[in-house]
Design a protein around this motif. Structure first.
Motif, PDB file in Angstrom:
ATOM      1  N   ALA A   1       0.818  -1.216   0.000  1.00  0.00           N
ATOM      2  CA  ALA A   1       0.000   0.000   0.000  1.00  0.00           C
ATOM      3  C   ALA A   1       0.850   1.264   0.000  1.00  0.00           C
ATOM      4  O   ALA A   1       0.381   2.326  -0.433  1.00  0.00           O
ATOM      5  CB  ALA A   1      -0.933  -0.005   1.213  1.00  0.00           C
ATOM      6  N   ASP A   2       2.086   1.165   0.478  1.00  0.00           N
ATOM      7  CA  ASP A   2       2.970   2.335   0.552  1.00  0.00           C
ATOM      8  C   ASP A   2       4.008   2.354  -0.574  1.00  0.00           C
ATOM      9  O   ASP A   2       4.991   3.087  -0.492  1.00  0.00           O
ATOM     10  CB  ASP A   2       3.685   2.358   1.913  1.00  0.00           C
ATOM     11  N   VAL A   3       3.778   1.552  -1.611  1.00  0.00           N
ATOM     12  CA  VAL A   3       4.701   1.535  -2.755  1.00  0.00           C
ATOM     13  C   VAL A   3       3.950   2.082  -3.970  1.00  0.00           C
ATOM     14  O   VAL A   3       3.217   1.338  -4.639  1.00  0.00           O
ATOM     15  CB  VAL A   3       5.228   0.106  -3.026  1.00  0.00           C
ATOM     16  N   PRO A   4       4.103   3.367  -4.282  1.00  0.00           N
ATOM     17  CA  PRO A   4       3.285   3.972  -5.346  1.00  0.00           C
ATOM     18  C   PRO A   4       3.487   3.322  -6.704  1.00  0.00           C
ATOM     19  O   PRO A   4       2.562   3.262  -7.517  1.00  0.00           O
ATOM     20  CB  PRO A   4       3.724   5.447  -5.350  1.00  0.00           C
ATOM     21  N   GLU A   5       4.682   2.794  -6.984  1.00  0.00           N
ATOM     22  CA  GLU A   5       4.920   2.158  -8.281  1.00  0.00           C
ATOM     23  C   GLU A   5       4.071   0.902  -8.450  1.00  0.00           C
ATOM     24  O   GLU A   5       3.750   0.511  -9.569  1.00  0.00           O
ATOM     25  CB  GLU A   5       6.404   1.797  -8.429  1.00  0.00           C
ATOM     26  N   ILE A   6       3.717   0.261  -7.323  1.00  0.00           N
ATOM     27  CA  ILE A   6       2.893  -0.942  -7.393  1.00  0.00           C
ATOM     28  C   ILE A   6       1.410  -0.595  -7.337  1.00  0.00           C
ATOM     29  O   ILE A   6       0.599  -1.144  -8.089  1.00  0.00           O
ATOM     30  CB  ILE A   6       3.276  -1.926  -6.272  1.00  0.00           C
TER      31      ILE A   6
END
Length: 515
Positions: A212-217
């Motif tokens: 949830a805290d990985v914008p690329e994913i």
């Protein structure tokens, strides 16, 4: 599987009517009155319906059912249905009459409530004395594969027997700290699970919240992909175990019940593919032409570092979450390459990736968050054990009938009335799985508790991965793993997830007990 025998009265019941082999055959079209055309002196004859294209249609993902206010309440109907797959009109067992079951999306701490209806016809065979003989294909039940949850009562209890003509309630609550990721469900009634899974009876379960805290994913478009080996007899059905057992039984491969669908991408776009190993029997060596596969999670558990590879060996029961970044405009094959698992694994196209349109510059993540599960240290271990996978076969292996084979764990065939492994609640153990079978690899899977793989074939792993299903190579191959037996008591299974092998005896019961 089943604990009690003879619970259902058995009756002779005719097999469902065989379908036409090809969709292009003539099908009569009903009219509002049977004599409309005759009254006009015309008889147009049967109307030929156009055949749906066999391949290259856009990838269709299963229907999504979402939890609401902490509960995912739904129904599942088990019934026969016509399925048009790869130009073949098949008549197979199904969830909801669809090629695959609906995708269920929920969060840690939430409860899954299902009213399952078994609308299959009565079984035509009695319960056999030898439980390693496939039998009673129309009994079913429900398994939440990979979940850390209760295996008892009406939860993830694969000892339940759900017989034709009845409804059953299933209620599974996930702990609040459950790992987020890609899971799946399928039948697990010993005797008929293999036939039902080969028919397409499985579906995805997404436990939401990972990365949830990985914008690329989070910016990547998600695709749910249930991998399948399509198999059927001359009537387009699966009504005999001999349809499944030959090593050459698979007709072709499919995703979500489609043969070679099209996956659209734009140049530079990153997509997240949730791959689910719902194939009933064989490994697949996956490759996307001229692209890397970037693995971010295995079996619903995020990895410490993204793993980039050209090829991914993908076993039945496993899941792999991969990021794919589209290259230059063009068409690329997503396919299964040759792989020797003791016999040739199925090969061929799975999908076509068509890259076109305006550029969509996206990035792959530079790093991943800390994994959700802590490594199991030497100081935690309270014990260990060794299990041996083996098999017997006729002298002319390739020509043998399936009843001449047996698949064993510790020299024993599965017996649901016997407890094979007893583990005290709170134990942390190191297990060694050895495969002495000369001819086949096996896929070890255990319910309820994931495990951390520390050695493969005697080689320590630099980055021990958390899994719930792992390949154990033939001819003395071995896997060493560690597992925490926490939170839940009850009886559950360990088995080979090559379902032909499980159905023919390669399974044991595990009881976690509290003193």
């Amino acid at each position: 599987m089943i604990l009690s025998r003879g619970a259902e009265a058995q009756h002779q019941h005719p097999a469902p009517p065989p379908p036409p082999l090809q969709q292009t055959q003539a099908q009569p079209r009903p009219t509002s009155h049977p004599h409309d055309h005759a009254a006009m002196g015309l008889d147009p004859g049967p109307v030929v319906e156009p055949a749906p294209p066999a391949m290259d249609q856009p990838l269709v993902e299963p229907e999504v059912r979402q939890s609401v206010k902490g509960v995912l309440q739904t129904t599942l109907a088990c019934r026969y249905a016509y399925k048009n797959i790869g130009g073949q009109r098949l008549y197979l067992r199904s969830y909801e009459g669809a090629p695959f079951g609906p995708t269920l999306r929920m969060k840690p701490g939430e409860t899954l409530k299902i009213r399952l209806t078994n609308d299959f016809p009565p079984n035509r065979d009695p319960m056999p004395a030898n439980m390693a003989i496939p039998h009673q294909f129309n009994n079913t039940n429900f398994h939440f594969h990979g979940a850390h949850c209760s295996p008892s009562g009406i939860a993830d209890n694969v000892m339940r027997s759900m017989v034709p003509g009845k409804k059953y309630d299933i209620e599974i609550t996930l702990p609040k700290d459950h790992t987020c990721g890609t899971y799946w469900y399928h039948p697990h009634h010993h005797g008929g699970a293999d036939v039902q899974m080969a028919s397409g009876m499985s579906g995805a379960i997404i436990v939401e919240g990972d990365f949830a805290d990985v914008p690329e994913i989070t910016a990547a478009r998600e695709r749910v992909m249930l991998m399948a080996q399509v198999v059927f007899d001359a009537f387009g059905m699966i009504e005999n175990f001999s349809t499944l057992f030959p090593e050459t039984a698979t007709r072709f491969l499919a995703i979500n019940g489609q043969r070679r669908p099209t996956i659209d991408m734009r140049p530079g776009e990153v997509q997240r593919w949730r791959l689910i190993g719902s194939q009933y029997q064989d490994d697949m060596m996956l490759e996307l032409e001229r692209h890397d596969l970037h693995v971010i999670a295995y079996d619903g558990i995020p990895v410490r570092n993204m793993q980039s590879m050209k090829k991914l060996l993908f076993a039945p029961g496993q899941r792999a979450d991969i990021l794919v970044q589209a290259g230059a405009p063009g068409t690329y094959e997503f396919r299964a390459l040759p792989h020797d698992q003791g016999h040739p694994s199925p090969v061929g196209p799975l999908a076509r990736v068509v890259v076109s349109g305006d550029s969509m510059p996206m990035k792959l993540p530079a790093r991943l968050p800390k994994p959700p599960l802590e490594d199991i240290k030497d100081s935690e271990l309270t014990g260990g054990r060794t299990l041996v996978l083996s098999a017997t076969a006729p002298e002319a292996d390739a020509a043998g009938h399936w009843q001449e084979f047996s698949f064993l764990i510790d020299g024993k065939s599965f017996d649901p009335h016997r407890i094979d492994q007893r583990v005290k609640l709170g134990a942390v153990e190191e297990w060694t799985i050895i495969n002495t079978h000369e001819h086949d690899d096996h896929v070890f899977h255990i319910h309820t508790n994931p495990f951390q793989v520390t050695q493969i074939n005697g080689v320590p792993q630099k980055e021990p991965l958390w899994r719930d299903s792992v390949i154990v190579e033939r001819k003395g191959g071995s896997v060493v793993f560690r597992s925490r037996f926490l939170d839940y008591t009850g009886i559950f299974m360990l088995h080979c997830h090559m379902m032909n092998h499980e159905e023919m005896g390669m399974m044991q019961t595990v009881e976690v007990y509290k003193e």
